[in-house]
Write a protein that holds these residues in place. Sequence first.
Motif, short mmCIF file in Angstrom:
data_model
loop_
_atom_site.label_atom_id
_atom_site.label_comp_id
_atom_site.label_asym_id
_atom_site.label_seq_id
_atom_site.Cartn_x
_atom_site.Cartn_y
_atom_site.Cartn_z
N SER A 19 1.06 -1.45 -0.24
CA SER A 19 -0.14 -0.02 0.49
C SER A 19 0.67 1.54 0.06
CB SER A 19 -1.25 -0.14 1.62
OG SER A 19 -1.87 1.17 1.24
N GLY A 20 0.46 2.34 -0.72
CA GLY A 20 1.54 3.23 -1.41
C GLY A 20 2.50 3.43 -1.54
N ASP A 21 2.83 2.58 -2.38
CA ASP A 21 3.96 2.16 -3.47
C ASP A 21 3.64 2.72 -4.90
OD1 ASP A 21 5.36 0.83 -1.65
OD2 ASP A 21 5.17 -0.87 -2.20
N LEU A 22 4.32 3.48 -5.46
CA LEU A 22 4.14 3.57 -7.08
C LEU A 22 4.29 2.75 -7.61
CD1 LEU A 22 3.73 6.14 -8.83
CD2 LEU A 22 6.01 6.30 -8.48
N VAL A 23 3.92 1.95 -8.61
CA VAL A 23 3.59 0.89 -9.78
C VAL A 23 3.55 1.59 -10.99
CG1 VAL A 23 3.88 -0.59 -7.79
CG2 VAL A 23 1.85 -0.03 -8.88
N GLU A 24 4.06 0.59 -12.13
CA GLU A 24 3.91 1.17 -13.65
C GLU A 24 3.25 -0.64 -13.56
OE1 GLU A 24 7.20 1.78 -16.06
OE2 GLU A 24 7.23 4.06 -15.30
N ALA A 40 -6.27 0.27 -6.74
CA ALA A 40 -5.34 1.82 -7.11
C ALA A 40 -6.09 2.59 -7.57
CB ALA A 40 -3.99 1.13 -8.03
N ILE A 41 -4.98 3.81 -7.85
CA ILE A 41 -5.14 4.74 -8.67
C ILE A 41 -4.38 5.27 -9.47
CG2 ILE A 41 -7.63 6.05 -6.39
CD1 ILE A 41 -5.37 8.05 -4.98
N HIS A 42 -4.17 6.27 -9.55
CA HIS A 42 -3.99 6.92 -11.22
C HIS A 42 -3.38 8.12 -10.17
CE1 HIS A 42 -5.04 5.83 -14.80
NE2 HIS A 42 -6.12 5.96 -14.36
N ALA A 43 -1.29 8.16 -10.57
CA ALA A 43 -1.01 8.41 -9.90
C ALA A 43 -0.54 10.18 -10.28
CB ALA A 43 0.21 8.39 -10.38
N THR A 44 -1.24 11.33 -9.61
CA THR A 44 -0.87 12.48 -10.02
C THR A 44 -0.11 13.13 -8.85
OG1 THR A 44 -2.77 12.97 -8.19
CG2 THR A 44 -3.37 12.00 -10.68
N PRO A 45 0.46 14.34 -9.24
CA PRO A 45 1.28 15.17 -7.81
C PRO A 45 0.60 15.27 -6.77
CG PRO A 45 1.28 15.93 -10.00
CD PRO A 45 0.75 15.47 -9.89
N GLY A 46 -0.97 15.24 -6.43
CA GLY A 46 -1.44 15.99 -5.46
C GLY A 46 -0.76 14.82 -4.35
N ILE A 47 -1.92 13.16 -5.33
CA ILE A 47 -1.04 11.42 -4.58
C ILE A 47 -0.38 11.15 -4.26
CG2 ILE A 47 -2.15 9.30 -5.34
CD1 ILE A 47 -5.02 10.78 -4.81
N LEU A 48 1.13 11.76 -4.99
CA LEU A 48 2.00 11.83 -4.54
C LEU A 48 2.31 12.55 -3.44
CD1 LEU A 48 3.90 11.12 -7.77
CD2 LEU A 48 3.28 9.66 -6.42
N LYS A 49 1.98 13.42 -2.87
CA LYS A 49 2.49 14.09 -2.21
C LYS A 49 1.53 13.43 -0.81
CE LYS A 49 3.31 18.97 -3.92
NZ LYS A 49 2.63 20.03 -4.15
N GLN A 50 0.47 12.97 -1.40
CA GLN A 50 -0.39 12.72 -0.26
C GLN A 50 0.89 11.62 0.59
OE1 GLN A 50 -4.59 12.16 -0.61
NE2 GLN A 50 -5.19 13.60 -0.87
N VAL A 51 0.68 10.30 -0.86
CA VAL A 51 2.03 9.04 -0.67
C VAL A 51 2.96 9.65 0.46
CG1 VAL A 51 3.28 6.91 -1.64
CG2 VAL A 51 0.28 7.80 -1.83
N GLU A 52 3.83 10.30 -0.04
CA GLU A 52 5.09 10.88 0.71
C GLU A 52 4.43 10.91 2.18
OE1 GLU A 52 8.54 10.87 1.18
OE2 GLU A 52 7.97 10.15 -0.72
N ARG A 55 3.88 8.23 4.32
CA ARG A 55 5.12 7.22 5.05
C ARG A 55 5.90 7.87 5.85
NH1 ARG A 55 6.90 6.51 -1.26
NH2 ARG A 55 6.19 4.40 -1.79
N GLU A 56 5.78 9.29 5.42
CA GLU A 56 6.96 9.89 6.85
C GLU A 56 5.70 9.83 8.32
OE1 GLU A 56 9.21 11.74 8.77
OE2 GLU A 56 9.19 11.36 6.31
N GLN A 57 4.53 9.49 8.04
CA GLN A 57 3.86 9.40 9.12
C GLN A 57 3.57 7.75 9.50
OE1 GLN A 57 0.01 10.48 8.50
NE2 GLN A 57 0.02 12.93 8.76
N GLU A 58 4.03 7.03 9.19
CA GLU A 58 4.32 5.36 9.09
C GLU A 58 6.00 5.69 9.83
OE1 GLU A 58 3.13 1.74 9.89
OE2 GLU A 58 1.82 3.34 9.50
N ARG A 59 6.44 6.61 9.62
CA ARG A 59 8.38 5.87 9.39
C ARG A 59 7.94 6.69 10.72
NH1 ARG A 59 12.46 8.77 9.74
NH2 ARG A 59 11.75 11.07 8.96
N GLN A 60 6.98 7.56 11.38
CA GLN A 60 7.09 8.30 12.55
C GLN A 60 6.77 7.35 14.60
OE1 GLN A 60 8.31 11.20 13.98
NE2 GLN A 60 9.57 11.80 11.38
N ARG A 61 5.47 6.85 13.44
CA ARG A 61 4.67 6.01 14.74
C ARG A 61 5.97 4.36 14.48
NH1 ARG A 61 1.93 1.41 14.36
NH2 ARG A 61 2.20 0.85 12.00
#
Length: 152
Positions: A19-24, A40-52, A55-61
């Motif tokens: 979940s959260g991975d960017l795939v082709e 899955a959903i299409h990768a847009t700049p806004g979606i990529l920011k949300q994913v990032e 990921r940062e929140q998960e890393r902190q947790r």
Amino acid sequence: MAKRVQLVLNQDISKLGKSGDLVEVAPGYARNYLIPQKLAIHATPGILKQVERRREQERQRQLELKQQADEQKAAIEKVGSLTIPKQVGENEAIFGTITAQDVADAIKAATGQEVDRRGITIPDINHLGTYQAEIKLFSEVTAQIDIQVVAS
């Protein structure tokens, strides 16, 4: 040949990603299966920011959980050894056996720390004596503790 489509996964998919991975993937796979199933959903700049951000929140947790596990390890190893009384028969053989749940209960009584019994690895204990137990608190954090089995 059609070009590949970039998607962000909403769920873990075996052999594709987490979940959260960017795939082709192939356009047909995306259009006919992944997107309609909401996997899955299409990768847009806004979606990529949300994913990032996720990921940062998960890393902190994960860092907080590791820190808690380190504190728990220090509390467990500070005790040094646990004493578990059991009924004894002939040749210092105990009735029954010492289980991971017995060790978890002894740790809770000694330190007040909750330990998941599934993370405790103990040898087969059928006689009185001292044994070594390994307690997995987090993926990289394990504690060692001595268990003394005594006659009750």
